[in-house]
Design an enzyme around this catalytic site. Sequence first.
Site, PDB file in Angstrom:
ATOM      1  N   CYS A  57     -33.056  17.080  27.942  1.00  0.00           N
ATOM      2  CA  CYS A  57     -34.375  17.286  28.584  1.00  0.00           C
ATOM      3  C   CYS A  57     -34.240  18.075  29.877  1.00  0.00           C
ATOM      4  O   CYS A  57     -34.926  17.785  30.869  1.00  0.00           O
ATOM      5  CB  CYS A  57     -35.097  15.960  28.838  1.00  0.00           C
ATOM      6  SG  CYS A  57     -35.478  15.072  27.348  1.00  0.00           S
ATOM      7  N   HIS A  73     -35.095  17.430  35.277  1.00  0.00           N
ATOM      8  CA  HIS A  73     -35.461  16.906  33.958  1.00  0.00           C
ATOM      9  C   HIS A  73     -36.871  17.394  33.634  1.00  0.00           C
ATOM     10  O   HIS A  73     -37.686  17.582  34.537  1.00  0.00           O
ATOM     11  CB  HIS A  73     -35.435  15.370  34.054  1.00  0.00           C
ATOM     12  CG  HIS A  73     -35.633  14.641  32.756  1.00  0.00           C
ATOM     13  ND1 HIS A  73     -36.869  14.477  32.167  1.00  0.00           N
ATOM     14  CD2 HIS A  73     -34.754  13.997  31.956  1.00  0.00           C
ATOM     15  CE1 HIS A  73     -36.745  13.770  31.058  1.00  0.00           C
ATOM     16  NE2 HIS A  73     -35.469  13.461  30.898  1.00  0.00           N
ATOM     17  N   ASP A  84     -37.379  12.481  42.161  1.00  0.00           N
ATOM     18  CA  ASP A  84     -37.131  11.884  40.852  1.00  0.00           C
ATOM     19  C   ASP A  84     -35.827  11.087  40.980  1.00  0.00           C
ATOM     20  O   ASP A  84     -34.738  11.663  40.969  1.00  0.00           O
ATOM     21  CB  ASP A  84     -37.007  12.992  39.799  1.00  0.00           C
ATOM     22  CG  ASP A  84     -36.602  12.432  38.447  1.00  0.00           C
ATOM     23  OD1 ASP A  84     -36.368  11.216  38.336  1.00  0.00           O
ATOM     24  OD2 ASP A  84     -36.505  13.236  37.498  1.00  0.00           O
TER      25      ASP A  84
HETATM   26  C1  LIG Z   1     -33.439  12.589  36.041  1.00  0.00           C
HETATM   27  C2  LIG Z   1     -34.458  12.022  35.094  1.00  0.00           C
HETATM   28  N1  LIG Z   1     -35.750  12.128  35.373  1.00  0.00           N
HETATM   29  C3  LIG Z   1     -36.697  11.640  34.568  1.00  0.00           C
HETATM   30  C4  LIG Z   1     -36.368  11.035  33.382  1.00  0.00           C
HETATM   31  C5  LIG Z   1     -37.460  10.516  32.521  1.00  0.00           C
HETATM   32  O1  LIG Z   1     -37.348   9.139  32.411  1.00  0.00           O
HETATM   33  P1  LIG Z   1     -38.280   8.341  31.413  1.00  0.00           P
HETATM   34  O2  LIG Z   1     -38.009   8.908  30.052  1.00  0.00           O
HETATM   35  O3  LIG Z   1     -37.825   6.935  31.554  1.00  0.00           O
HETATM   36  O4  LIG Z   1     -39.670   8.568  31.859  1.00  0.00           O
HETATM   37  C6  LIG Z   1     -35.027  10.918  33.027  1.00  0.00           C
HETATM   38  C7  LIG Z   1     -34.628  10.332  31.732  1.00  0.00           C
HETATM   39  O5  LIG Z   1     -33.625  10.711  31.163  1.00  0.00           O
HETATM   40  C8  LIG Z   1     -34.045  11.416  33.913  1.00  0.00           C
HETATM   41  O6  LIG Z   1     -32.750  11.313  33.632  1.00  0.00           O
END
Ligand SMILES: Cc1ncc(COP(=O)(O)O)c(C=O)c1O
Length: 414
Positions: free
Chosen positions: A371, A127, A203
Site C-alpha cells: 500500500c 501509505h 500517521d
Molecule cells: C503506515 C501506515 N499507515 C496507515 C495504515 C493503514 O492502517 P489501517 O489499514 O489499519 O487503516 C497502515 C497499515 O498498514 C500503515 O502501515
Amino acid sequence: MTTPAPLDVARIQADFPILKRQVNGKRLVYLDSASSAQKPQSVLDAMDRVYRESYANVHRGVYTIAEEATAAFEAARGKVAGFVHAREPREIVFTRNATEAINLVAYTWARANLQAGDVIVLSHLEHHANVVPWHILAAERGVELRWIPLTADQRLDLTDLDRLLDGASLLAVTAMSNVVGTIVDIPFLVAAARAAGAHVLVDACQAVPQIPVDVTAWDADFVAFSSHKMLGPTGIGALWAKAELLEAMPPFLGGGEMIRDVTTEGFSTNDIPWKFEAGTPAIVEAVGMGAAVDYLQAIGMDAVREHERALTEYTLGALRDRFEDRLHLYGPPSADDRGGAISFLFDGIHAHDVSQVVDEEGVCVRAGHHCAKPLMRVLGIPATTRASFGIYNDRADADALVEALVKAESFFAI
Ligand SMILES: Cc1ncc(COP(=O)(O)O)c(C=O)c1O
C-alpha cells in the site's frame, strides 16, 4: 537513556495462542506484524468477558450491565489516551482504523479549512491511507499536493523542506515507514511546519506499536493509529487531536450518538469526542484495544523499542552476511534509524515467489507494494518481500527466515 532489559520472549510467546500452531508441518514463524499483529490471551479474554458478562449498548441504557459496558468502553478510551500521552481522554476519537482517522480529518477539518490553491505536503514514504484521501480532496477542491522526496536510503530528503512548506496548510507524514522501516523525526518536522504556519497530521500506525509515542510532546495537530497493529482487535483505531481543534471541526458522519438534539429543522452536535462517533461504536473492540494497551504498558515501550531495534540489527546483519549483494535490502542501513520492518528483493526472483516458498517453511512474510505505490515508483520496483517483527519474535525466527530464504534462492537458481 539506559538500555532496557531484553524482553523475555519465551514468556511473551506463551501468551499468544496462535503461536502454538503449526503451518505446513512447521513451527509458525509470524513475520507480518507490520500488516497486523497477533493477539495475546489477555486481549481475547477481555473481549470474551464483555460478551459473556456485561454486553449491552453504550451511553444509552441506565440498567446495570449497560452502565458496566459504558464504563468499560470509556475506560478503554482513557487507557488509549494515557498510552499516547494525550492531555485528556476526550482528545481520543475512536474510529474503525487509522485509515478512517485520516479520512475523518480530510472530510472535516480539511474541507472546512482548505480551498483551491492551498497546499498539502506529503512524503514519498506514505501509505495509501495518507495519500488517497488527499488526492480525493485535491481533485474536489483544487488543493495542491507537494511531496518530500527521499534520500538513496529512503530517509526523508529535507534539503528543500522550507520551500516545500512555504505557504502550506498541512503537512501529513508518517512517523515510521511500513515498508522500509524509516523512523521520521516528527518533532523536527512539527517545528518546521509550525514555523511555516502549517498544521501537522502524523500517521503513527507503525510507530504507536513500536516506539514510545507522546502526542503532547510531538505537538502535532492530528495523530492516527490502528488497534490491530498494536496487539488489539481489528475494527477499531483512533484519531488523537487537540481538544480545541476537535471542538472547532464540523462532524464527520451523522446519526445517533453524535447529536445533542435533533428536530425536524436540524440538529446540534454532542460534546467531543462523541461528536465524531456516530452510531453504535465498536464497544467490545475498544475494550480489547484497552487490554492491548495494558499488555504493552506492562512490558514497557522503551523495552519494546529496544527489542525491535536489536532484532532488526541482528536480522539485517544475518541477511547481509548470508546473501551479500545478491539480496537488495531497502531502507536506512542502521537499525537505530528504523523500526522492525525489513523489505528486500533477490536479484531476478519475484517478491511473491519468495514469499510462497518461505511459507512452506512456516515463515509468514508479506510480498507486494505494501500500500505504498508512490514509494515503489521511487524505488523503481513493483514489489518487495517484507519481514516485520513483533514483541513475540526472536532470533530463532530471524534464523528461520534466513534458512527459508536460502531454500528460496536455491529453488529459483537457474
Ligand atoms: C503506515 C501506515 N499507515 C496507515 C495504515 C493503514 O492502517 P489501517 O489499514 O489499519 O487503516 C497502515 C497499515 O498498514 C500503515 O502501515
